[in-house]
Write a protein that holds these residues in place. Structure first.
Motif, PDB file in Angstrom:
ATOM      1  N   ILE A   1       0.659  -1.318  -0.110  1.00 27.66           N
ATOM      2  CA  ILE A   1       0.017   0.125  -0.100  1.00 27.66           C
ATOM      3  C   ILE A   1       1.028   1.068   0.079  1.00 27.66           C
ATOM      4  CG2 ILE A   1      -1.571   1.309   1.415  1.00 27.66           C
ATOM      5  CD1 ILE A   1      -2.977  -1.254   2.134  1.00 27.66           C
ATOM      6  N   ALA A   2       1.852   1.365   0.859  1.00 26.96           N
ATOM      7  CA  ALA A   2       2.968   2.452   0.785  1.00 26.96           C
ATOM      8  C   ALA A   2       3.556   2.689  -0.558  1.00 26.96           C
ATOM      9  CB  ALA A   2       3.878   2.216   1.986  1.00 26.96           C
ATOM     10  N   ARG A   3       3.774   1.725  -1.297  1.00 28.00           N
ATOM     11  CA  ARG A   3       4.434   1.856  -2.369  1.00 28.00           C
ATOM     12  C   ARG A   3       3.419   2.152  -3.493  1.00 28.00           C
ATOM     13  NH1 ARG A   3       5.428  -3.212  -3.414  1.00 28.00           N
ATOM     14  NH2 ARG A   3       7.984  -3.182  -3.113  1.00 28.00           N
ATOM     15  N   ASP A   4       2.269   1.560  -3.796  1.00 26.38           N
ATOM     16  CA  ASP A   4       1.451   2.103  -4.581  1.00 26.38           C
ATOM     17  C   ASP A   4       1.029   3.549  -4.227  1.00 26.38           C
ATOM     18  OD1 ASP A   4       1.472  -0.308  -5.637  1.00 26.38           O
ATOM     19  OD2 ASP A   4      -0.370  -0.959  -4.703  1.00 26.38           O
ATOM     20  N   PHE A   5       0.783   4.097  -3.127  1.00 28.63           N
ATOM     21  CA  PHE A   5       0.342   5.250  -2.741  1.00 28.63           C
ATOM     22  C   PHE A   5       1.436   6.503  -3.013  1.00 28.63           C
ATOM     23  CE2 PHE A   5      -0.474   9.187  -0.145  1.00 28.63           C
ATOM     24  CZ  PHE A   5      -1.915   9.308  -0.252  1.00 28.63           C
ATOM     25  N   ALA A   6       2.773   5.996  -2.862  1.00 26.83           N
ATOM     26  CA  ALA A   6       3.604   7.302  -3.083  1.00 26.83           C
ATOM     27  C   ALA A   6       3.657   7.276  -4.547  1.00 26.83           C
ATOM     28  CB  ALA A   6       4.796   6.588  -2.558  1.00 26.83           C
ATOM     29  N   GLN A   7       3.801   5.959  -5.377  1.00 28.61           N
ATOM     30  CA  GLN A   7       3.880   6.232  -6.959  1.00 28.61           C
ATOM     31  C   GLN A   7       2.741   6.911  -7.411  1.00 28.61           C
ATOM     32  OE1 GLN A   7       5.009   1.876  -7.467  1.00 28.61           O
ATOM     33  NE2 GLN A   7       6.605   2.727  -8.608  1.00 28.61           N
ATOM     34  N   GLU A   8       1.536   6.723  -6.836  1.00 26.61           N
ATOM     35  CA  GLU A   8       0.435   7.064  -7.632  1.00 26.61           C
ATOM     36  C   GLU A   8       0.372   8.765  -7.514  1.00 26.61           C
ATOM     37  OE1 GLU A   8      -4.581   6.943  -7.214  1.00 26.61           O
ATOM     38  OE2 GLU A   8      -3.238   5.645  -6.126  1.00 26.61           O
ATOM     39  N   HIS A   9       0.873   9.171  -5.997  1.00 27.13           N
ATOM     40  CA  HIS A   9       0.460  10.732  -5.946  1.00 27.13           C
ATOM     41  C   HIS A   9       1.864  11.483  -5.817  1.00 27.13           C
ATOM     42  CE1 HIS A   9      -3.698   9.703  -4.955  1.00 27.13           C
ATOM     43  NE2 HIS A   9      -3.160   8.649  -4.252  1.00 27.13           N
ATOM     44  N   GLY A  10       2.961  10.706  -6.038  1.00 26.97           N
ATOM     45  CA  GLY A  10       4.151  11.582  -6.548  1.00 26.97           C
ATOM     46  C   GLY A  10       4.768  12.049  -5.044  1.00 26.97           C
ATOM     47  N   VAL A  11       4.580  11.522  -3.944  1.00 27.70           N
ATOM     48  CA  VAL A  11       5.256  11.754  -2.638  1.00 27.70           C
ATOM     49  C   VAL A  11       5.989  10.947  -2.037  1.00 27.70           C
ATOM     50  CG1 VAL A  11       2.881  13.135  -2.067  1.00 27.70           C
ATOM     51  CG2 VAL A  11       3.187  10.959  -1.437  1.00 27.70           C
ATOM     52  N   VAL A  12       6.851  11.275  -1.024  1.00 30.27           N
ATOM     53  CA  VAL A  12       7.383  10.421  -0.482  1.00 30.27           C
ATOM     54  C   VAL A  12       6.464  10.004   1.064  1.00 30.27           C
ATOM     55  CG1 VAL A  12       9.476   9.869   1.234  1.00 30.27           C
ATOM     56  CG2 VAL A  12       9.688  11.247  -0.928  1.00 30.27           C
ATOM     57  N   LEU A  13       6.445   8.751   1.179  1.00 29.19           N
ATOM     58  CA  LEU A  13       5.259   8.416   2.319  1.00 29.19           C
ATOM     59  C   LEU A  13       6.379   7.669   3.285  1.00 29.19           C
ATOM     60  CD1 LEU A  13       2.260   8.114   2.842  1.00 29.19           C
ATOM     61  CD2 LEU A  13       2.624   5.504   2.225  1.00 29.19           C
ATOM     62  N   VAL A  14       6.077   8.085   4.817  1.00 27.88           N
ATOM     63  CA  VAL A  14       6.692   7.232   5.731  1.00 27.88           C
ATOM     64  C   VAL A  14       5.506   6.775   6.413  1.00 27.88           C
ATOM     65  CG1 VAL A  14       8.033   7.727   7.856  1.00 27.88           C
ATOM     66  CG2 VAL A  14       8.551   9.156   5.779  1.00 27.88           C
ATOM     67  N   LEU A  15       5.280   5.722   6.408  1.00 27.33           N
ATOM     68  CA  LEU A  15       4.072   4.719   7.188  1.00 27.33           C
ATOM     69  C   LEU A  15       4.777   4.339   8.400  1.00 27.33           C
ATOM     70  CD1 LEU A  15       1.582   3.754   7.209  1.00 27.33           C
ATOM     71  CD2 LEU A  15       2.052   1.697   5.959  1.00 27.33           C
ATOM     72  N   LYS A  16       4.164   5.075   9.325  1.00 27.92           N
ATOM     73  CA  LYS A  16       4.944   4.961  10.539  1.00 27.92           C
ATOM     74  C   LYS A  16       4.424   3.470  11.347  1.00 27.92           C
ATOM     75  CE  LYS A  16       3.616   9.089  11.992  1.00 27.92           C
ATOM     76  NZ  LYS A  16       3.479  10.449  12.568  1.00 27.92           N
ATOM     77  N   GLY A  17       5.081   3.178  12.612  1.00 29.45           N
ATOM     78  CA  GLY A  17       4.942   2.074  13.299  1.00 29.45           C
ATOM     79  C   GLY A  17       6.170   1.007  13.437  1.00 29.45           C
ATOM     80  N   ALA A  18       5.810  -0.071  13.863  1.00 27.40           N
ATOM     81  CA  ALA A  18       7.096  -0.854  14.293  1.00 27.40           C
ATOM     82  C   ALA A  18       7.652  -1.103  12.877  1.00 27.40           C
ATOM     83  CB  ALA A  18       6.704  -2.218  15.086  1.00 27.40           C
ATOM     84  N   ARG A  19       8.649  -1.223  12.487  1.00 29.50           N
ATOM     85  CA  ARG A  19       9.439  -1.316  11.248  1.00 29.50           C
ATOM     86  C   ARG A  19       8.816  -0.302  10.135  1.00 29.50           C
ATOM     87  NH1 ARG A  19      11.695  -6.487  11.297  1.00 29.50           N
ATOM     88  NH2 ARG A  19      12.516  -6.641  13.412  1.00 29.50           N
ATOM     89  N   THR A  20       8.800   0.950  10.558  1.00 28.76           N
ATOM     90  CA  THR A  20       8.711   2.007   9.776  1.00 28.76           C
ATOM     91  C   THR A  20       8.907   1.986   8.130  1.00 28.76           C
ATOM     92  OG1 THR A  20       8.384   3.785  11.320  1.00 28.76           O
ATOM     93  CG2 THR A  20       8.756   4.513   9.202  1.00 28.76           C
ATOM     94  N   ILE A  21       8.138   2.170   7.222  1.00 31.44           N
ATOM     95  CA  ILE A  21       8.456   2.126   5.739  1.00 31.44           C
ATOM     96  C   ILE A  21       8.546   3.514   5.139  1.00 31.44           C
ATOM     97  CG2 ILE A  21       7.296   1.309   3.784  1.00 31.44           C
ATOM     98  CD1 ILE A  21       5.731  -0.782   5.392  1.00 31.44           C
ATOM     99  N   VAL A  22       9.473   3.614   4.369  1.00 32.33           N
ATOM    100  CA  VAL A  22       9.601   4.691   3.662  1.00 32.33           C
ATOM    101  C   VAL A  22       9.314   4.369   2.225  1.00 32.33           C
ATOM    102  CG1 VAL A  22      11.283   6.808   2.706  1.00 32.33           C
ATOM    103  CG2 VAL A  22      11.108   5.854   5.221  1.00 32.33           C
TER     104      VAL A  22
END
Length: 567
Positions: free
Chosen positions: A468-489
């Motif tokens: 979900i993080a990958r798809d959202f960042a690519q679709e909207h042209g943003v850098v997404l930091v999905l927080k939580g245990a094992r945060t995803i950039v």
């Protein structure tokens, strides 16, 4: 360190075998040997723990391990049960059994199916194990347990019990083993394990014996980290060749226990040649892949203007601390200048708390809240800022969507958007209806905020965080930091970076505001949105770990302010 999906791993395997000419059997031998070496190291470590001395095994954030060869005082007292599936994962377990036997450790094989059902390289390894004299058991389709010596002509001992009875009978066998190797199901398995795997997994988990998983725990989704109802709960997972994506996210990371990534002969260069863009955030990745000076060195002739100007836009009368913490962390991470734009009524209460911080009144509301008509004022005040950090403690107000959209479209600086800024964005229709910003824009949602942004449930987010993080960042042209245990950039270009630093004590109000300040401060010092996000979550986690160590009481007493002071 590269992170791979199950399909990417299959592609790399195929390329190595077909294009590089490295035989599949050679890879299987290397895999089994690596598993055996980790079991031997585990045995030595257990002996060390019993003697109250260090094990000599250091788990690093890279997932690797450095271990001197262990001399186990009495290997004859070790007896490991290898659970063997009929695929290549089972073949890896069979190789491990041979190496353990050669090391003087007793091994028994438990086949999930009739051994004659194994095919290909796994069948060859079955034959080698048999000729090596390794005893084996077979769990048959009727849940009955057969016991046979390694001699195929020997008569088996048959127990004629119903399924529930046979599991109970089988459970009595666990007492003779010191540990279990899970080589049942590999990365190609998805969904609920079928019988007999489900029953074997249940028995293994309730045996009380330590389990070491080959590549991934059976029942764990190699891509998402989801767990089947019946999933091996490992103490150690020996991940082969490249780190599997599902091992980086919870709940999969919890079921995997300690994860060790071992090379099996597939060149690391194959991942680069394949264009893989998923990495675990390590010092090497930060320096070599993202090209960041992780020393955070300062120029001898540098001055405050050299290190950028952050403007924090947020804070309200009932959430004053959020803006203050974001501002403090932006200063602490090295920004040359930080200005906090906040309501005028709040400003008089904040003056002097951080002498190094500049403040400007952005709203004259007598209740200390924001108003929609402040957008133009903010745009004028941000002219000299290099980065805008919007959202911490902002609160909600009438026409806040129009307010945010005006800033979105009419400011040219890079952004970090967090907290209520994200909630405003969600309720304003989300990015699907807004134009892309030309400057770097970093969004830092927690799972609940991400669910609102993506229009799905929080549970959906947690089931597939990376995808979900990958798809959202690519679709909207943003850098997404999905927080939580094992945060995803995630980046607009499809990069995925997973962070492993941090401490459970950081689950406290204000930690996210601190991260916002860190990322915006790093951007002000010249890092791109992706660089600042990856380096920022890494430093944020390290600071949390250090802050927890400094607590004289329980780490649960950790406060967000402690993280700032540990940067």
């Amino acid at each position: 360190m590269y992170i791979v999906t199950a399909q990417q791993m299959r592609d790399l395997d195929q390329y190595t075998i077909e294009q590089l000419g490295i035989p599949a059997m050679s890879l299987m031998e290397s895999a089994g040997k690596a598993i055996a070496e980790e079991v031997i190291a585990w045995c030595g470590g257990q002996q060390d723990e019993q003697a109250d001395v260090p094990r000599g095994r250091a788990l690093t954030n890279e997932g690797g391990i450095r271990s001197d060869e262990k001399v186990i005082p009495d290997r004859s007292r070790q007896h490991w049960l290898v659970l063997v599936g009929k695929g290549n994962n089972g073949g890896d377990g069979l190789v491990a059994a041979r190496y353990l036997t050669d090391a003087g450790i007793a091994v028994t094989l438990l086949y999930a199916h009739d051994p004659q059902e194994l095919t290909g390289d796994a069948a060859l390894q079955r034959d080698a194990a048999q000729r090596s004299g390794i005893p084996h058991l077979v769990w048959n389709e009727k849940w009955n347990l057969h016991s046979q010596e390694s001699d195929p002509g020997a008569k088996g001992i048959r127990t004629d019990h119903a399924a529930s009875q046979s599991e109970e009978v089988f459970s009595s066998h666990w007492s003779r083993y010191t540990g279990i190797i899970d080589a049942l199901l590999g990365t190609g398995s998805k969904g609920e394990p079928r019988e007999p795997y489900a029953s074997i997994i249940r028995s293994a988990n309730t045996s009380g014996k330590p389990i070491i998983a080959a590549d991934i725990p059976s029942g764990l989704n190699a891509d998402t980290g989801e767990l089947a109802d019946n999933c091996i709960q490992a103490k150690l997972t020996v991940c082969l060749a490249f780190l599997k994506q599902g091992l980086t996210q919870y709940p999969g990371a919890g079921a995997a226990g300690e994860v060790v990534v071992r090379s099996i002969g597939i060149p690391r260069s194959t991942a680069q040649q394949a264009g893989l863009r998923n990495h675990l955030i390590t010092d090497d990745v930060l320096q070599d892949v993202l090209k960041i000076d992780t020393s955070r060195s300062r120029a001898i002739d540098g001055h405050k203007g050299t290190y950028g100007h952050v403007m924090v836009i947020g804070g309200s009368m009932n959430m004053s601390g959020a803006g203050l913490m974001a501002s403090r962390s932006a200063l602490r991470i090295g920004s040359g200048l930080v200005t906090w734009a906040l309501p005028e009524q709040l400003m008089k209460h904040m003056v002097g708390h951080v002498p190094e911080l500049m403040m400007i009144p952005a709203s004259q509301d007598p209740d200390g809240q924001w108003k929609a008509d402040t957008a133009r004022t903010i745009i004028e005040q941000t002219a000299k800022a290099d980065v805008l950090a919007i959202g911490p403690g902002l609160g909600r107000f009438e026409q806040d969507g129009e307010w945010l959209r005006t800033l979105w479209e009419e400011t040219e600086q890079p952004w970090v958007l967090d907290a209520d800024g994200l909630n405003i964005l969600s309720e304003a229709g989300g990015l699907s209806h807004w134009s892309r910003r030309t400057a770097d824009t970093v969004l830092t949602p927690h799972p609940g905020e991400m669910a609102r942004l993506a229009g799905v449930s929080t549970a959906d987010i947690q089931r597939n965080r990376i995808g979900i993080a990958r798809d959202f960042a690519q679709e909207h042209g943003v850098v997404l930091v999905l927080k939580g245990a094992r945060t995803i950039v995630a980046s607009p270009q499809g990069d995925i970076l997973v962070n492993t630093t941090g401490h459970p004590g950081m689950a406290t109000g204000g930690s996210g505001d601190v991260l916002t300040g860190i990322i915006s401060g790093l951007m002000a010092q010249g890092l791109s949105g992706l660089q600042a996000a990856a380096f920022g979550v890494h430093l944020h986690g390290h600071a949390g770990e250090e802050a927890a160590r400094k607590r004289t009481g329980h780490p649960a007493s950790l406060l967000a302010g402690d993280i700032i002071e540990s940067l």
